[in-house]
Design a protein around this motif. Structure first.
Motif, PDB file in Angstrom:
ATOM      1  N   GLN A   1     107.000 141.828 -47.857  1.00  0.00           N
ATOM      2  CA  GLN A   1     108.231 141.234 -47.339  1.00  0.00           C
ATOM      3  C   GLN A   1     108.122 140.967 -45.845  1.00  0.00           C
ATOM      4  OE1 GLN A   1     110.837 144.324 -48.663  1.00  0.00           O
ATOM      5  NE2 GLN A   1     111.133 143.444 -50.703  1.00  0.00           N
ATOM      6  N   GLY A   2     107.508 141.902 -45.108  1.00  0.00           N
ATOM      7  CA  GLY A   2     107.331 141.698 -43.679  1.00  0.00           C
ATOM      8  C   GLY A   2     106.398 140.540 -43.378  1.00  0.00           C
ATOM      9  N   LEU A   3     105.311 140.434 -44.131  1.00  0.00           N
ATOM     10  CA  LEU A   3     104.389 139.315 -43.939  1.00  0.00           C
ATOM     11  C   LEU A   3     105.061 137.993 -44.293  1.00  0.00           C
ATOM     12  CD1 LEU A   3     101.558 138.352 -43.196  1.00  0.00           C
ATOM     13  CD2 LEU A   3     100.905 138.661 -45.596  1.00  0.00           C
ATOM     14  N   SER A   4     105.889 138.005 -45.325  1.00  0.00           N
ATOM     15  CA  SER A   4     106.629 136.804 -45.701  1.00  0.00           C
ATOM     16  C   SER A   4     107.515 136.335 -44.552  1.00  0.00           C
ATOM     17  CB  SER A   4     107.480 137.083 -46.947  1.00  0.00           C
ATOM     18  OG  SER A   4     108.346 136.000 -47.216  1.00  0.00           O
ATOM     19  N   ASP A   5     108.249 137.264 -43.944  1.00  0.00           N
ATOM     20  CA  ASP A   5     109.123 136.905 -42.825  1.00  0.00           C
ATOM     21  C   ASP A   5     108.310 136.479 -41.608  1.00  0.00           C
ATOM     22  OD1 ASP A   5     111.340 137.413 -44.351  1.00  0.00           O
ATOM     23  OD2 ASP A   5     111.759 139.372 -43.479  1.00  0.00           O
ATOM     24  N   LEU A   6     107.163 137.118 -41.390  1.00  0.00           N
ATOM     25  CA  LEU A   6     106.295 136.719 -40.286  1.00  0.00           C
ATOM     26  C   LEU A   6     105.835 135.271 -40.456  1.00  0.00           C
ATOM     27  CD1 LEU A   6     104.386 137.134 -37.843  1.00  0.00           C
ATOM     28  CD2 LEU A   6     102.723 138.088 -39.463  1.00  0.00           C
ATOM     29  N   LEU A   7     105.308 134.939 -41.633  1.00  0.00           N
ATOM     30  CA  LEU A   7     104.759 133.602 -41.858  1.00  0.00           C
ATOM     31  C   LEU A   7     105.840 132.530 -41.843  1.00  0.00           C
ATOM     32  CD1 LEU A   7     102.036 134.307 -44.576  1.00  0.00           C
ATOM     33  CD2 LEU A   7     101.747 133.980 -42.114  1.00  0.00           C
ATOM     34  N   MET A   8     107.003 132.831 -42.437  1.00  0.00           N
ATOM     35  CA  MET A   8     108.053 131.818 -42.450  1.00  0.00           C
ATOM     36  C   MET A   8     108.523 131.514 -41.033  1.00  0.00           C
ATOM     37  SD  MET A   8     111.495 133.747 -43.910  1.00  0.00           S
ATOM     38  CE  MET A   8     112.696 132.598 -43.248  1.00  0.00           C
ATOM     39  N   ASN A   9     108.577 132.537 -40.180  1.00  0.00           N
ATOM     40  CA  ASN A   9     109.057 132.307 -38.831  1.00  0.00           C
ATOM     41  C   ASN A   9     107.984 131.710 -37.925  1.00  0.00           C
ATOM     42  OD1 ASN A   9     111.920 133.154 -38.587  1.00  0.00           O
ATOM     43  ND2 ASN A   9     111.133 135.062 -39.431  1.00  0.00           N
ATOM     44  N   VAL A  10     106.719 132.037 -38.170  1.00  0.00           N
ATOM     45  CA  VAL A  10     105.645 131.364 -37.434  1.00  0.00           C
ATOM     46  C   VAL A  10     105.659 129.878 -37.770  1.00  0.00           C
ATOM     47  CG1 VAL A  10     103.144 131.091 -37.283  1.00  0.00           C
ATOM     48  CG2 VAL A  10     104.151 133.369 -37.127  1.00  0.00           C
ATOM     49  N   CYS A  11     105.796 129.569 -39.054  1.00  0.00           N
ATOM     50  CA  CYS A  11     105.885 128.155 -39.461  1.00  0.00           C
ATOM     51  C   CYS A  11     107.115 127.496 -38.858  1.00  0.00           C
ATOM     52  CB  CYS A  11     105.928 128.053 -40.982  1.00  0.00           C
ATOM     53  SG  CYS A  11     104.385 128.475 -41.807  1.00  0.00           S
ATOM     54  N   GLY A  12     108.240 128.221 -38.836  1.00  0.00           N
ATOM     55  CA  GLY A  12     109.454 127.678 -38.248  1.00  0.00           C
ATOM     56  C   GLY A  12     109.306 127.432 -36.757  1.00  0.00           C
TER      57      GLY A  12
ATOM     58  N   GLY B   1     114.022 136.040 -23.081  1.00  0.00           N
ATOM     59  CA  GLY B   1     115.126 136.766 -23.697  1.00  0.00           C
ATOM     60  C   GLY B   1     115.397 136.307 -25.113  1.00  0.00           C
ATOM     61  N   LEU B   2     115.285 134.985 -25.345  1.00  0.00           N
ATOM     62  CA  LEU B   2     115.533 134.441 -26.678  1.00  0.00           C
ATOM     63  C   LEU B   2     114.505 134.930 -27.692  1.00  0.00           C
ATOM     64  CD1 LEU B   2     116.565 130.776 -25.788  1.00  0.00           C
ATOM     65  CD2 LEU B   2     118.044 132.610 -26.628  1.00  0.00           C
ATOM     66  N   VAL B   3     113.287 135.236 -27.224  1.00  0.00           N
ATOM     67  CA  VAL B   3     112.289 135.795 -28.137  1.00  0.00           C
ATOM     68  C   VAL B   3     112.805 137.106 -28.720  1.00  0.00           C
ATOM     69  CG1 VAL B   3     109.984 136.830 -28.284  1.00  0.00           C
ATOM     70  CG2 VAL B   3     110.312 134.680 -27.053  1.00  0.00           C
ATOM     71  N   LEU B   4     113.360 137.962 -27.860  1.00  0.00           N
ATOM     72  CA  LEU B   4     113.893 139.239 -28.353  1.00  0.00           C
ATOM     73  C   LEU B   4     115.192 139.051 -29.144  1.00  0.00           C
ATOM     74  CD1 LEU B   4     113.220 141.624 -25.327  1.00  0.00           C
ATOM     75  CD2 LEU B   4     112.075 141.581 -27.544  1.00  0.00           C
ATOM     76  N   VAL B   5     115.978 138.037 -28.790  1.00  0.00           N
ATOM     77  CA  VAL B   5     117.187 137.744 -29.575  1.00  0.00           C
ATOM     78  C   VAL B   5     116.813 137.445 -31.021  1.00  0.00           C
ATOM     79  CG1 VAL B   5     119.117 136.124 -29.870  1.00  0.00           C
ATOM     80  CG2 VAL B   5     118.543 136.977 -27.600  1.00  0.00           C
ATOM     81  N   GLY B   6     115.595 136.950 -31.222  1.00  0.00           N
ATOM     82  CA  GLY B   6     115.106 136.717 -32.581  1.00  0.00           C
ATOM     83  C   GLY B   6     115.105 137.962 -33.438  1.00  0.00           C
ATOM     84  N   GLY B   7     115.199 139.141 -32.811  1.00  0.00           N
ATOM     85  CA  GLY B   7     115.324 140.370 -33.584  1.00  0.00           C
ATOM     86  C   GLY B   7     116.559 140.386 -34.467  1.00  0.00           C
ATOM     87  N   GLY B   8     117.603 139.671 -34.040  1.00  0.00           N
ATOM     88  CA  GLY B   8     118.794 139.583 -34.878  1.00  0.00           C
ATOM     89  C   GLY B   8     118.497 138.877 -36.181  1.00  0.00           C
ATOM     90  N   SER B   9     117.718 137.791 -36.110  1.00  0.00           N
ATOM     91  CA  SER B   9     117.306 137.092 -37.331  1.00  0.00           C
ATOM     92  C   SER B   9     116.372 137.950 -38.167  1.00  0.00           C
ATOM     93  CB  SER B   9     116.614 135.769 -36.968  1.00  0.00           C
ATOM     94  OG  SER B   9     117.502 134.901 -36.307  1.00  0.00           O
ATOM     95  N   ALA B  10     115.462 138.675 -37.503  1.00  0.00           N
ATOM     96  CA  ALA B  10     114.558 139.567 -38.233  1.00  0.00           C
ATOM     97  C   ALA B  10     115.342 140.638 -38.980  1.00  0.00           C
ATOM     98  CB  ALA B  10     113.562 140.208 -37.268  1.00  0.00           C
ATOM     99  N   GLY B  11     116.385 141.169 -38.337  1.00  0.00           N
ATOM    100  CA  GLY B  11     117.221 142.170 -38.995  1.00  0.00           C
ATOM    101  C   GLY B  11     117.972 141.600 -40.180  1.00  0.00           C
ATOM    102  N   GLY B  12     118.503 140.382 -40.014  1.00  0.00           N
ATOM    103  CA  GLY B  12     119.215 139.749 -41.123  1.00  0.00           C
ATOM    104  C   GLY B  12     118.304 139.471 -42.300  1.00  0.00           C
ATOM    105  N   LEU B  13     117.083 139.024 -42.024  1.00  0.00           N
ATOM    106  CA  LEU B  13     116.130 138.756 -43.100  1.00  0.00           C
ATOM    107  C   LEU B  13     115.718 140.053 -43.798  1.00  0.00           C
ATOM    108  CD1 LEU B  13     113.912 136.077 -41.321  1.00  0.00           C
ATOM    109  CD2 LEU B  13     115.510 135.687 -43.208  1.00  0.00           C
ATOM    110  N   ALA B  14     115.498 141.112 -43.017  1.00  0.00           N
ATOM    111  CA  ALA B  14     115.128 142.398 -43.618  1.00  0.00           C
ATOM    112  C   ALA B  14     116.273 142.985 -44.440  1.00  0.00           C
ATOM    113  CB  ALA B  14     114.709 143.383 -42.523  1.00  0.00           C
ATOM    114  N   ALA B  15     117.502 142.735 -44.015  1.00  0.00           N
ATOM    115  CA  ALA B  15     118.655 143.263 -44.744  1.00  0.00           C
ATOM    116  C   ALA B  15     118.740 142.686 -46.153  1.00  0.00           C
ATOM    117  CB  ALA B  15     119.945 142.965 -43.971  1.00  0.00           C
ATOM    118  N   ARG B  16     118.340 141.420 -46.317  1.00  0.00           N
ATOM    119  CA  ARG B  16     118.410 140.824 -47.663  1.00  0.00           C
ATOM    120  C   ARG B  16     117.464 141.539 -48.614  1.00  0.00           C
ATOM    121  NH1 ARG B  16     114.232 137.849 -45.512  1.00  0.00           N
ATOM    122  NH2 ARG B  16     112.881 136.654 -46.920  1.00  0.00           N
TER     123      ARG B  16
END
Length: 420
Positions: A368-379, A119-134
């Motif tokens: 921008q999407g690849l940037s968010d992908l890589l930063m979160n994979v690293c995280g 469930g927490l994996v999908l909750v990560g969509g909230g962070s993805a949305g916040g990052l995309a909003a910026r």
């Protein structure tokens, strides 16, 4: 015969400024709701996994799951934005987060930590949305103001993100009264917050900023990101050194922040700190992440993005040192977490603005999407390693490892700046 105009009637500067102000307001409102959703679960996720699994090492996977979810949803969000505009991408991210919250509530009621991690994996969509909003905030930004506009939307997360951890206890109490088991209430509350964020985006983000920006720029309404997100992004990065540099700094900043932050609630919990103290520490950390972001954005536009990135690395190094040497001193841990958030803000705001300014508009969603992908994979990788380090060695050793990583990144950035 009447010709069809190539640009919309709102292409003059004043109407565009008005639309941009409205866009920033709508994105900020959604960020407040989304920030509540992310933060109210963030304060308890590692503690709940620790209790359900009985393992400190496994508790580190709570942060990993959420970060991994943000990574996995980054490209679908970018692809949806590339095809249908920012409204489509953000809606996808918040729907995923809402679904994840409902799964998490079910998992806690069933007392099963593997389902909770799912469930927490999908909750990560909230962070993805916040990052995309910026990034959505920069589509209609005039030249020289992208960092400031981006930072305003990041700053809006302060309200929700600082309030979120402190709402965890009352949400838990209400949940228990409504028949949920202990610690399930905060995730039910987060589901409501993500629902409101989705409604705001669907109902009020009009006109869509990315689609309008493309029309004003004469670019196709559905750019390359709509069909070949990864291929387009990698090709752009290979030919754009500045964007590569910015992307690496974003990834390092996020890895350092998530690694230390994800294990701090567990450390405090084992040290005997109450839920209220843990919530306060995380709130101040999130305040550091968002509260001063407008100042960071102004500084990045005025002094330059690279100097602000260097400043961010220095703050992250200081935070890692303080956290690693804090022992049982809660005050020092709190100061470290605040500086950790501020260093992250410098890396995210300056790095994201530099990425945006370095690539053409038709390729931005893909990069921008690849940037968010890589930063979160690293995280996510960082939280796995952090959980193992704290479980096998110590929280202090984690501070040392993060400090070394940040120092190496800063040295590389300064070397590139000297060459450039």
């Amino acid at each position: 015969m009447t010709s069809t105009p190539t640009k919309p009637a709102v292409s003059s500067p004043d109407p565009i400024r008005s639309i941009q102000r409205r866009t920033l307001g709508v994105l900020s409102a959604a960020q407040i709701m989304g920030g509540v959703g992310v933060a109210v679960g963030l304060a308890l996720s590692s503690v709940v996994v620790d209790e359900l699994s009985g393992s400190t090492v496994i508790s580190g996977f709570a942060g990993t799951a959420t970060t991994l979810g943000a990574a996995l949803l980054a490209l679908p969000t970018a692809k949806a934005s590339g095809r249908g505009g920012r409204r489509a991408g953000l809606t996808l991210a918040y729907v995923a987060a809402l679904t994840g919250c409902l799964i998490s509530v079910t998992a806690i009621n069933l007392r099963t930590w593997p389902l909770l991690l799912a469930g927490l994996v999908l909750v990560g969509g909230g962070s993805a949305g916040g990052l995309a909003a910026r990034y959505s905030a920069t589509d209609l930004s005039p030249k020289g103001r992208s960092a400031r506009h981006l930072s305003l939307v990041v700053w809006a997360s302060t309200i929700g993100s600082v309030a979120g951890p402190n709402l965890a206890k009352p949400a838990d109490q209400i949940g228990v009264r409504l028949g949920l088991v202990d610690k399930a209430g905060p995730f039910a509350f987060a589901a409501l917050a993500f629902t409101l964020a989705m409604i705001i985006i669907l109902g009020l983000l009009r006109p869509d900023p990315l689609r309008l920006a493309r029309r004003l720029d004469g670019a196709p309404d559905a750019g390359p990101a709509g069909n070949r997100t990864i291929r387009t992004a990698w090709h752009t990065l290979r030919t754009t050194p500045t964007a590569r540099r910015a992307l690496v700094m974003i990834a390092v900043s996020h890895t350092a922040m998530v690694s230390v932050m994800s294990m701090t609630p567990v450390k405090l919990h084992h040290d005997g700190s109450t839920l209220d103290v843990i919530g306060l520490v995380i709130s101040l950390h999130i305040a550091g992440m968002y509260m001063l972001s407008p100042v960071v954005g102004w500084l990045a536009d005025k002094a330059g993005k690279v100097p602000v990135l260097v400043l961010g690395m220095a703050l992250l190094l200081t935070a890692a040192t303080l956290a690693g040497t804090a022992g049982h001193r809660v005050t020092q841990v709190t100061a470290a977490l605040f500086l950790l958030g501020l260093g992250w803000s410098c890396g995210l705001v300056a790095g994201s603005a530099l990425v945006t300014e370095s690539v053409p508009i038709e390729r931005r969603p893909a990069v921008q999407g690849l940037s968010d992908l890589l930063m979160n994979v690293c995280g996510a990788t960082g939280t796995i390693v952090a959980g193992a380090i704290v479980g096998v060695l110590s929280y202090g050793f984690l501070g040392l490892v993060v400090g070394v990583m940040v120092t190496l990144a800063a040295a590389w950035l300064l070397t590139l700046r000297a060459r450039g």
